[in-house]
Design a protein around this motif. Structure first.
Motif, PDB file in Angstrom:
ATOM      1  N   GLY A 162     -78.647 -54.994 -24.866  1.00 58.88           N
ATOM      2  CA  GLY A 162     -79.734 -55.366 -26.013  1.00 58.88           C
ATOM      3  C   GLY A 162     -79.631 -56.850 -26.279  1.00 58.88           C
ATOM      4  N   GLY A 163     -80.181 -57.459 -27.377  1.00 56.42           N
ATOM      5  CA  GLY A 163     -79.876 -58.755 -27.740  1.00 56.42           C
ATOM      6  C   GLY A 163     -78.464 -59.078 -28.671  1.00 56.42           C
ATOM      7  N   GLY A 164     -78.647 -60.236 -29.039  1.00 55.45           N
ATOM      8  CA  GLY A 164     -77.443 -60.763 -29.796  1.00 55.45           C
ATOM      9  C   GLY A 164     -76.867 -59.428 -30.869  1.00 55.45           C
ATOM     10  N   SER A 165     -77.584 -59.013 -31.634  1.00 49.60           N
ATOM     11  CA  SER A 165     -77.144 -58.192 -32.585  1.00 49.60           C
ATOM     12  C   SER A 165     -76.558 -56.834 -32.025  1.00 49.60           C
ATOM     13  CB  SER A 165     -78.546 -57.510 -33.619  1.00 49.60           C
ATOM     14  OG  SER A 165     -79.165 -58.520 -34.122  1.00 49.60           O
ATOM     15  N   VAL A 166     -77.159 -56.541 -31.059  1.00 53.70           N
ATOM     16  CA  VAL A 166     -76.387 -55.025 -30.208  1.00 53.70           C
ATOM     17  C   VAL A 166     -75.005 -55.626 -29.692  1.00 53.70           C
ATOM     18  CG1 VAL A 166     -76.470 -53.857 -27.982  1.00 53.70           C
ATOM     19  CG2 VAL A 166     -78.429 -54.034 -29.691  1.00 53.70           C
ATOM     20  N   MET A 167     -75.063 -56.621 -28.782  1.00 49.43           N
ATOM     21  CA  MET A 167     -73.839 -57.427 -28.379  1.00 49.43           C
ATOM     22  C   MET A 167     -72.743 -57.779 -29.331  1.00 49.43           C
ATOM     23  SD  MET A 167     -75.418 -59.337 -24.977  1.00 49.43           S
ATOM     24  CE  MET A 167     -76.606 -60.417 -25.517  1.00 49.43           C
ATOM     25  N   ASP A 168     -73.300 -58.111 -30.497  1.00 49.71           N
ATOM     26  CA  ASP A 168     -72.245 -58.658 -31.486  1.00 49.71           C
ATOM     27  C   ASP A 168     -71.743 -57.315 -32.051  1.00 49.71           C
ATOM     28  OD1 ASP A 168     -72.458 -61.194 -31.035  1.00 49.71           O
ATOM     29  OD2 ASP A 168     -73.241 -61.637 -32.952  1.00 49.71           O
ATOM     30  N   ALA A 169     -72.413 -56.346 -32.137  1.00 53.45           N
ATOM     31  CA  ALA A 169     -71.999 -55.087 -32.931  1.00 53.45           C
ATOM     32  C   ALA A 169     -70.964 -54.448 -31.732  1.00 53.45           C
ATOM     33  CB  ALA A 169     -73.265 -53.918 -33.126  1.00 53.45           C
ATOM     34  N   ALA A 170     -71.345 -54.484 -30.535  1.00 53.70           N
ATOM     35  CA  ALA A 170     -70.491 -53.802 -29.636  1.00 53.70           C
ATOM     36  C   ALA A 170     -69.250 -54.467 -29.563  1.00 53.70           C
ATOM     37  CB  ALA A 170     -71.291 -53.880 -27.997  1.00 53.70           C
ATOM     38  N   LYS A 171     -69.165 -55.877 -29.812  1.00 50.82           N
ATOM     39  CA  LYS A 171     -67.781 -56.456 -29.542  1.00 50.82           C
ATOM     40  C   LYS A 171     -66.982 -56.162 -30.783  1.00 50.82           C
ATOM     41  CE  LYS A 171     -69.899 -60.838 -28.136  1.00 50.82           C
ATOM     42  NZ  LYS A 171     -70.107 -62.035 -28.600  1.00 50.82           N
ATOM     43  N   GLY A 172     -67.544 -55.808 -32.102  1.00 52.46           N
ATOM     44  CA  GLY A 172     -66.907 -55.346 -33.167  1.00 52.46           C
ATOM     45  C   GLY A 172     -66.627 -54.121 -32.930  1.00 52.46           C
ATOM     46  N   MET A 173     -67.137 -52.989 -32.290  1.00 50.39           N
ATOM     47  CA  MET A 173     -66.692 -51.593 -32.088  1.00 50.39           C
ATOM     48  C   MET A 173     -65.738 -51.877 -31.199  1.00 50.39           C
ATOM     49  SD  MET A 173     -70.318 -49.855 -31.510  1.00 50.39           S
ATOM     50  CE  MET A 173     -71.607 -50.126 -32.747  1.00 50.39           C
ATOM     51  N   SER A 174     -65.619 -52.720 -30.133  1.00 51.49           N
ATOM     52  CA  SER A 174     -64.686 -52.661 -29.078  1.00 51.49           C
ATOM     53  C   SER A 174     -63.205 -53.187 -29.548  1.00 51.49           C
ATOM     54  CB  SER A 174     -64.996 -53.514 -27.789  1.00 51.49           C
ATOM     55  OG  SER A 174     -64.015 -54.143 -27.226  1.00 51.49           O
ATOM     56  N   ALA A 175     -63.504 -54.218 -30.736  1.00 58.76           N
ATOM     57  CA  ALA A 175     -62.384 -54.893 -31.318  1.00 58.76           C
ATOM     58  C   ALA A 175     -61.598 -53.560 -32.231  1.00 58.76           C
ATOM     59  CB  ALA A 175     -62.522 -55.834 -31.969  1.00 58.76           C
ATOM     60  N   GLY A 176     -62.588 -52.754 -32.838  1.00 58.48           N
ATOM     61  CA  GLY A 176     -61.868 -51.841 -33.698  1.00 58.48           C
ATOM     62  C   GLY A 176     -61.349 -50.545 -32.952  1.00 58.48           C
ATOM     63  N   TYR A 177     -61.783 -50.566 -31.763  1.00 56.53           N
ATOM     64  CA  TYR A 177     -61.130 -49.314 -30.854  1.00 56.53           C
ATOM     65  C   TYR A 177     -59.668 -49.767 -30.393  1.00 56.53           C
ATOM     66  CZ  TYR A 177     -61.128 -45.798 -26.736  1.00 56.53           C
ATOM     67  OH  TYR A 177     -60.908 -44.973 -25.903  1.00 56.53           O
ATOM     68  N   GLU A 178     -59.863 -50.965 -29.923  1.00 59.62           N
ATOM     69  CA  GLU A 178     -58.579 -51.464 -29.502  1.00 59.62           C
ATOM     70  C   GLU A 178     -57.332 -51.540 -30.465  1.00 59.62           C
ATOM     71  OE1 GLU A 178     -58.396 -52.027 -26.120  1.00 59.62           O
ATOM     72  OE2 GLU A 178     -56.308 -52.368 -26.276  1.00 59.62           O
ATOM     73  N   ARG A 179     -58.005 -52.127 -31.759  1.00 56.96           N
ATOM     74  CA  ARG A 179     -56.990 -52.266 -32.711  1.00 56.96           C
ATOM     75  C   ARG A 179     -57.249 -51.820 -34.086  1.00 56.96           C
ATOM     76  NH1 ARG A 179     -53.860 -56.787 -32.356  1.00 56.96           N
ATOM     77  NH2 ARG A 179     -52.890 -56.225 -34.729  1.00 56.96           N
ATOM     78  N   PRO A 180     -57.174 -50.415 -34.208  1.00 57.78           N
ATOM     79  CA  PRO A 180     -57.518 -49.966 -35.476  1.00 57.78           C
ATOM     80  C   PRO A 180     -56.838 -50.197 -36.676  1.00 57.78           C
ATOM     81  CG  PRO A 180     -56.495 -48.286 -34.061  1.00 57.78           C
ATOM     82  CD  PRO A 180     -56.531 -49.686 -33.327  1.00 57.78           C
ATOM     83  N   ASP A 181     -55.817 -51.103 -36.358  1.00 65.76           N
ATOM     84  CA  ASP A 181     -55.250 -51.426 -37.540  1.00 65.76           C
ATOM     85  C   ASP A 181     -55.591 -52.588 -38.175  1.00 65.76           C
ATOM     86  OD1 ASP A 181     -54.528 -52.624 -34.905  1.00 65.76           O
ATOM     87  OD2 ASP A 181     -52.808 -53.744 -36.219  1.00 65.76           O
ATOM     88  N   VAL A 182     -56.714 -53.367 -37.534  1.00 64.34           N
ATOM     89  CA  VAL A 182     -57.253 -54.687 -37.994  1.00 64.34           C
ATOM     90  C   VAL A 182     -58.601 -54.562 -38.487  1.00 64.34           C
ATOM     91  CG1 VAL A 182     -57.799 -57.072 -37.582  1.00 64.34           C
ATOM     92  CG2 VAL A 182     -55.909 -55.929 -36.491  1.00 64.34           C
ATOM     93  N   ARG A 183     -59.031 -54.754 -39.557  1.00 59.23           N
ATOM     94  CA  ARG A 183     -60.647 -54.775 -40.085  1.00 59.23           C
ATOM     95  C   ARG A 183     -61.348 -55.719 -39.422  1.00 59.23           C
ATOM     96  NH1 ARG A 183     -61.772 -51.873 -44.410  1.00 59.23           N
ATOM     97  NH2 ARG A 183     -63.816 -53.066 -44.895  1.00 59.23           N
ATOM     98  N   VAL A 184     -62.747 -55.262 -38.955  1.00 61.13           N
ATOM     99  CA  VAL A 184     -63.473 -56.347 -38.160  1.00 61.13           C
ATOM    100  C   VAL A 184     -63.761 -57.600 -38.935  1.00 61.13           C
ATOM    101  CG1 VAL A 184     -65.723 -55.266 -39.013  1.00 61.13           C
ATOM    102  CG2 VAL A 184     -65.325 -56.503 -36.663  1.00 61.13           C
ATOM    103  N   GLU A 185     -63.866 -57.581 -40.381  1.00 60.87           N
ATOM    104  CA  GLU A 185     -64.003 -58.748 -40.940  1.00 60.87           C
ATOM    105  C   GLU A 185     -63.075 -59.487 -41.096  1.00 60.87           C
ATOM    106  OE1 GLU A 185     -64.185 -55.350 -41.941  1.00 60.87           O
ATOM    107  OE2 GLU A 185     -64.768 -55.488 -44.226  1.00 60.87           O
ATOM    108  N   GLU A 186     -61.539 -59.058 -40.782  1.00 61.71           N
ATOM    109  CA  GLU A 186     -60.593 -59.843 -40.809  1.00 61.71           C
ATOM    110  C   GLU A 186     -60.443 -60.602 -39.377  1.00 61.71           C
ATOM    111  OE1 GLU A 186     -57.763 -56.951 -41.693  1.00 61.71           O
ATOM    112  OE2 GLU A 186     -58.237 -56.944 -43.981  1.00 61.71           O
TER     113      GLU A 186
END
Ligand SMILES: [Zn+2]
Length: 387
Positions: A89-113
């Motif tokens: 997709g476009g930037g929105s989709v890719m940015d959301a996927a980066k957030g999901m990927s980070a959250g999957y990898e590190r459930p101990d860190v909130r994406v806004e942090e």
């Protein structure tokens, strides 16, 4: 010591076949419903199935995705435990996927942090592939994520270099479906990344050449891609330019145009590329003398004459306004159709949001709050900056 970070980039026609070489069992495809309708998701699934990889699809990413959407995706990912996350997709989709990927990898860190100064460590659970369908944000190559904090009516920039996608697949076929307006907006985003990255306070030897080349490509090919969406050469060049500028600016950062555009987009939902393109010429005028030699260098690269005794900043600003006009983009906030009353009522919020934006840190001449307010008023009216 500093870093230059970039993903593996696979580009050109049939770049999508790179997916058929991946190794794994399950891919979690992050996308939106439009990509499903256009048949892009089926193309991706087909390539993955050739690699023996099954797919599950999350198609609920909205434009200007919210942190809540990222959290929803993370919940799905945690249920199915994929070994690849593939954004289409476009930037929105890719940015959301980066957030999901980070959250999957590190459930101990909130994406806004997640910020540039808190590394997450390498991905061990699932690698991230990004397949852009617009030629704009360069999000396939960057670690940044712009997400909407719904309750605060603002967009925030998050991420650290560990959020960089592992593979960027820059296949021009996926850019062919963009209508002219989207081609124009996203193309202006490429230009803004390149100009701001080339002149930011973090500019560096590794990014400079990439950014200058991206500027040349935009001036040469954006009008062509806008006029004829089936012009494969122009599409391919713009698709490459978006990724090149992405790699360049994420290692040097952007500036005032992005700070103001994030702010405007958070309050009035103006598409990102349209907003940054709108602020770019004013940004060049405001920064002015602080980057005079670099404006001249850009003008030279795109073969614009700067007569002896004249300044390059206003000439470059004017050249960019002509390009924007040529591809049907607005030159003032008023032209966006935002009524004066609404603008006046939101001005304090617009200024606050912009002042909080990280991109001001890397602006060669950063405005104070009073100047920021004046800046917004000038851009509303379409008046060249003279202060
Ligand atoms: Zn941008």
């Amino acid at each position: 010591m500093w870093y230059f970070v970039a993903p593996e980039v696979v580009y050109g026609r049939d770049a999508i076949t790179r997916l058929s070489q991946l190794q794994g069992k399950l891919a979690f495809i992050v996308t939106d419903t439009n990509m499903v309708k256009l048949g892009f998701v089926d193309k991706v699934k087909e390539q993955l199935s050739q690699a023996g990889i099954e797919s599950t699809v999350f198609d609920a990413v909205e434009p200007d995705p919210s942190v809540e959407t990222v959290e929803k995706g993370m919940a799905e990912i945690n249920k199915c435990k994929p070994d690849w996350i593939v954004a289409v997709g476009g930037g929105s989709v890719m940015d959301a996927a980066k957030g999901m990927s980070a959250g999957y990898e590190r459930p101990d860190v909130r994406v806004e942090e997640i910020n540039p100064f808190t590394p997450l460590g390498p991905r061990t659970k699932a690698k991230l592939v990004c397949i852009p369908t617009t030629s704009g944000t360069g999000a396939e190559a960057t670690w940044g994520m712009v997400l909407t904090i719904t309750a605060e009516r603002r967009k925030g920039s998050f991420g650290c270099r560990d959020c960089t996608p592992d593979i960027a697949i820059v296949d021009p076929e996926f850019a062919l479906a963009m209508p002219p307006g989207l081609t124009a907006q996203t193309g202006m985003d490429v230009l803004t990344h390149a100009v701001e990255g080339f002149t930011s306070t973090w500019k560096n030897d590794f990014s400079d050449g990439l950014l200058l080349r991206a500027i040349q490509i935009v001036f040469q090919y954006l009008p062509r891609a806008y006029k004829n969406g089936q012009d494969w050469e122009a599409r391919e060049k713009m698709h490459n330019a978006a990724c090149i500028a992405g790699i360049g600016f994420i290692n040097s950062m952007c500036a005032l145009a992005h700070a103001c555009a994030h702010s405007l987009g958070g309050v009035f939902h103006v598409p990102h590329g349209r907003a940054v393109g709108l602020f770019l010429p004013y940004t060049i005028e405001f920064i002015g003398d602080a980057r005079e030699e670099l404006w001249a260098e850009i003008a030279y690269a795109i073969k614009r004459d700067v007569p002896v005794g004249k300044k390059a900043a206003p000439i470059l600003a004017q050249t960019i306004r002509e390009l924007a006009r040529n591809v049907g983009e607005p030159l003032s906030i008023k032209e966006l159709g935002i009524p004066q009353d609404d603008f006046d009522n939101s001005l304090a919020k617009l200024v606050d949001n912009a002042m909080m934006d990280f991109q001001l840190v890397t602006t060669a001449r950063a405005p104070n709050a009073e100047e920021t307010e004046k800046f917004f008023r000038y851009v509303y009216d379409g008046k060249s900056i003279d202060f």
